[in-house]
Write an enzyme that holds these catalytic residues in place. Structure first.
Site, PDB file in Angstrom:
ATOM      1  N   HIS A  95       0.795  -1.091  -0.064  1.00  0.00           N
ATOM      2  CA  HIS A  95      -0.059  -0.024   0.053  1.00  0.00           C
ATOM      3  C   HIS A  95       0.765   1.331  -0.036  1.00  0.00           C
ATOM      4  O   HIS A  95       0.522   2.287   0.642  1.00  0.00           O
ATOM      5  CB  HIS A  95      -0.955   0.321   1.367  1.00  0.00           C
ATOM      6  CG  HIS A  95      -1.926  -1.074   1.271  1.00  0.00           C
ATOM      7  ND1 HIS A  95      -1.291  -2.314   2.102  1.00  0.00           N
ATOM      8  CD2 HIS A  95      -2.942  -1.557   0.768  1.00  0.00           C
ATOM      9  CE1 HIS A  95      -2.398  -3.205   1.915  1.00  0.00           C
ATOM     10  NE2 HIS A  95      -3.131  -2.860   1.186  1.00  0.00           N
TER      11      HIS A  95
ATOM     12  N   SER B  11     -10.021   3.336   9.973  1.00  0.00           N
ATOM     13  CA  SER B  11     -10.884   4.792  10.741  1.00  0.00           C
ATOM     14  C   SER B  11     -12.139   4.940  10.213  1.00  0.00           C
ATOM     15  O   SER B  11     -13.097   5.169  11.128  1.00  0.00           O
ATOM     16  CB  SER B  11     -10.117   6.003  10.521  1.00  0.00           C
ATOM     17  OG  SER B  11     -10.109   6.287   9.074  1.00  0.00           O
TER      18      SER B  11
HETATM   19  P1  ADP Z   1      -6.190   2.364   7.473  1.00  0.00           P
HETATM   20  O1  ADP Z   1      -5.193   2.459   8.694  1.00  0.00           O
HETATM   21  O2  ADP Z   1      -6.884   1.311   7.102  1.00  0.00           O
HETATM   22  O3  ADP Z   1      -5.488   2.741   6.161  1.00  0.00           O
HETATM   23  P2  ADP Z   1      -6.937   5.141   8.224  1.00  0.00           P
HETATM   24  O4  ADP Z   1      -5.616   5.520   7.526  1.00  0.00           O
HETATM   25  O5  ADP Z   1      -8.152   5.848   7.532  1.00  0.00           O
HETATM   26  O6  ADP Z   1      -6.976   3.653   7.894  1.00  0.00           O
HETATM   27  O7  ADP Z   1      -6.599   5.414   9.794  1.00  0.00           O
HETATM   28  C1  ADP Z   1      -5.713   5.241  10.538  1.00  0.00           C
HETATM   29  C2  ADP Z   1      -6.043   5.446  11.768  1.00  0.00           C
HETATM   30  O8  ADP Z   1      -6.928   4.605  12.382  1.00  0.00           O
HETATM   31  C3  ADP Z   1      -4.655   5.459  12.696  1.00  0.00           C
HETATM   32  O9  ADP Z   1      -4.148   6.594  12.617  1.00  0.00           O
HETATM   33  C4  ADP Z   1      -5.306   5.217  14.073  1.00  0.00           C
HETATM   34  O10 ADP Z   1      -5.939   6.286  14.614  1.00  0.00           O
HETATM   35  C5  ADP Z   1      -6.482   4.593  13.585  1.00  0.00           C
HETATM   36  N1  ADP Z   1      -6.747   2.938  14.091  1.00  0.00           N
HETATM   37  C6  ADP Z   1      -5.803   2.078  13.380  1.00  0.00           C
HETATM   38  N2  ADP Z   1      -6.196   0.918  14.127  1.00  0.00           N
HETATM   39  C7  ADP Z   1      -7.157   1.423  15.224  1.00  0.00           C
HETATM   40  C8  ADP Z   1      -7.707   0.274  16.157  1.00  0.00           C
HETATM   41  N3  ADP Z   1      -7.479  -1.133  16.251  1.00  0.00           N
HETATM   42  N4  ADP Z   1      -8.371   1.073  17.276  1.00  0.00           N
HETATM   43  C9  ADP Z   1      -8.614   2.331  16.933  1.00  0.00           C
HETATM   44  N5  ADP Z   1      -8.237   3.073  15.943  1.00  0.00           N
HETATM   45  C10 ADP Z   1      -7.417   2.474  15.009  1.00  0.00           C
END
Ligand code: ADP
Ligand code: MG
Length: 576
Positions: free
Chosen positions: A217, A441
């Protein structure tokens, strides 16, 4: 660089539509992704792959006889929503259950997991098989934390063949898990990939360097090293995967030398000239090796080596025929002759009627204003949040938040126009957020907003206490699903300080506007303090070191949004 596009935001949708048209003999587009065009003659287990776009031929390119039944297609590098996974499963299941199989990423695990629960509640058996082949992303002692990269292909292939052979759901799952437990990948990146519409790649490597331990990614490699010769590179990749050989095996390997999107086939063959003899010298027979692009990362330059230690059963399924848009092997005997029954198009969801009190409808207007404020704020913060996420994650956080909040706003507007109260407006907004944002998120915000709305209901203007309960419900849903704790470097680090501060101030009789404002300050402070932490959850975890010194993107966006929406939500009576 992506040169052919219209609106960059539509890139993944347009690519999927074009793909389905070009391959309409085999696939058909449905809500949430694509499925095989034809029904199976008898009920069979439906193998559904999925994940974000940008990995072609993974995942929609491998739909067809002998391989996948359907693919759930998210936005670029973004997990599809639970709603998408559910709707693809509904379109494809034929009475023998479904199995979702995908790389191990928090967003995918949450969304496919939620879809599975919903299917199960309707009596459709749904299982999940996660791929964890990337040896660079966690040590062998924590193999369950490893990411899924090109090993996806092997695991999906054997599961597809097993389902085609008529195995039942439990057996297809068993075969998939066995393949995963015997599959290892190591990759290396030479250059980053560029999102459509972006003017620079997600990461750059110093001239003459490569990043060993790539992600698919656009995550940079885990260690930078100088660019070796092809022989040195091949030797290093083979050494690393063979270090993980099981103590007992049959000496037979499925092998994939995978290009990431802009590494030429000729380069792969040059590398293969080192890799294959080394594997043979180590005593292995190479079974149906694949050298080519099977799991890509947009236009990233890079290569990965995947091996699967086969046993007799895995070999039978690995070598079985398949007929898909991007991958054909042997003869499946399938022909789309007239009379082979086609699947119908997906059915649109029914419209909802609302019943709400006047008070709640009035408060719903404030909720709409809060969503408007949040969506506008996130639009302007998109580049900043994306940049923050690109440091140790995949760079999509800004986009995900914009997509989610804009979809929530649109759904909320139409709910209000149809007479929704505050609770229904926010639950509709939450569902739309989860459906359209994708990513970790997105599912958490969507589910959280739904819980917030459920707590408010459609009857009364919330008091400060009700509001405090609703904020707590938002947080409980997010920690319940994501299982993150304080200190894991996630949005929870900003959220929980907000909740405790707000409920303490409300409890001590502070006016609700002030209580919200000081809770938002606490959240902002806590978000900034995540800068010093190492991420223990989510996509950033494997790149923990790179993340130190940058605040968590999810915590940052949460603190911003909470600060901005306060005045709208808190225009309520102080106490009853
Ligand atoms: P992805 O990680 O799927 O690319 P995003 O980039 O939109 O999604 O979101 C990343 C954010 O998600 C991280 O900065 C963190 O704050 C949050 N996050 C990741 N895993 C978790 C979790 N298990 N519980 C709560 N928040 C999480
Ligand atoms: Mg991200």
């Amino acid at each position: 660089m992506t040169r052919i596009f219209n609106d960059p935001a539509d890139f993944a949708d347009e690519a999927l539509a074009g793909f389905c048209d070009a391959h309409s003999d085999l696939v058909r587009q449905v809500e949430g992704g694509a499925i095989r065009r034809h029904r199976p003659a008898a009920p069979k287990v439906a193998v559904i792959t999925g994940g974000g776009s940008g990995h072609y031929p993974a995942f929609a390119g491998i739909i067809g006889p002998g391989f996948a039944d359907g693919a759930v297609v998210g936005n670029i590098f973004t997990s599809p929503s639970a709603q998408q996974a559910y709707s693809v499963a509904k379109a494809v299941e034929s009475g023998a259950g479904v199995v979702f199989t995908y790389g191990n990423y928090a967003g995918d695990v949450l969304n496919f997991g939620m879809a599975s629960e919903r299917l199960a509640s309707e009596g459709i058996q749904a299982e999940n098989v996660l791929v964890t082949d990337d040896i660079a992303s966690a040590p062998g002692s924590e193999a369950e934390k490893r990411r899924g990269i090109a090993g996806d292909f092997t695991v999906f292939k054997v599961m597809g063949a097993a389902a085609e052979a008529g195995l039942d759901l439990a057996s297809v799952v068993r075969v998939g898990r066995k393949a995963n437990s015997r599959t290892r990948t190591i990759g290396t990146a030479f250059s980053g990939c560029t999102f459509p519409g972006a003017d620079r790649p997600l990461f750059r490597l110093p001239e003459g360097h490569m990043g060993l331990g790539l992600g698919i990614h656009g995550e940079p490699g885990l260690f930078d090293t100088e660019l070796p010769t092809a022989v040195e590179l091949g030797t290093e990749l083979v050494r690393r995967v063979l270090e993980e050989a099981p103590t007992e095996h049959d000496g037979r390997l499925a092998v994939i030398l995978n290009g990431l999107g802009s590494t030429k086939h000729e380069e792969l063959f040059v590398l293969w000239r080192t890799v294959a003899p080394l594997l043979r010298d180590a005593g292995y027979t190479l079974v149906m090796p694949e050298v080519g692009e099977l799991v890509t990362s947009l236009d990233m330059a890079g290569v990965s080596l995947t091996v699967t230690w086969l046993d007799q059963e895995l070999e039978e399924f690995w070598t079985a025929p398949a007929l898909t848009p991007a991958y054909r092997r042997g003869s499946t005997g399938f022909s789309a002759a007239p009379g082979v029954e086609e699947r119908p198009d997906a059915v649109a969801a029914a419209a909802t009627g609302y019943s709400a009190t006047e008070d709640s409808r009035a408060y719903a207007g404030q909720c709409l204003a809060a969503l408007e404020e949040a969506a506008a704020l996130l639009r302007s913060a998109e580049p900043m949040l994306g940049g923050m996420d690109a440091i140790a994650g995949d760079g999509d956080h800004g986009r995900g938040m914009v997509r989610g909040s804009s979809a929530a706003l649109e759904a909320a507007r139409s709910a209000l126009a149809s007479g929704a109260g505050a609770g229904s407006l926010l639950t509709a907004g939450g569902d739309a957020w989860a459906d359209k944002a994708g990513g970790t998120s997105g599912v958490l915000w969507g589910a959280g907003l739904r819980a917030f709305g459920e707590r408010l209901g459609d009857e009364e203007t919330p008091t400060a206490e009700v509001l405090s309960g609703a904020v707590r419900a938002f947080a409980d849903r997010i920690t319940g699903l994501g299982k993150a704790e304080i200190g894991d470097k996630t949005m929870v680090d900003a959220l929980l300080p907000f909740v405790s501060s707000f409920s303490a101030s409300v409890g001590s009789g502070t006016p609700v506007q002030d209580a919200w404002a000081s809770a938002a300050d606490a959240a902002a402070e806590a978000a900034a303090a995540t800068s010093a932490l190492r991420p223990l959850k989510g996509r950033a975890r494997p790149l923990a070191e790179k993340s130190i010194g940058t605040p968590d993107p999810g915590a940052t966006s949460l603190a911003m949004v909470f600060a901005a929406v306060g005045p709208h939500f808190t225009a309520v009576p102080a106490t009853v």
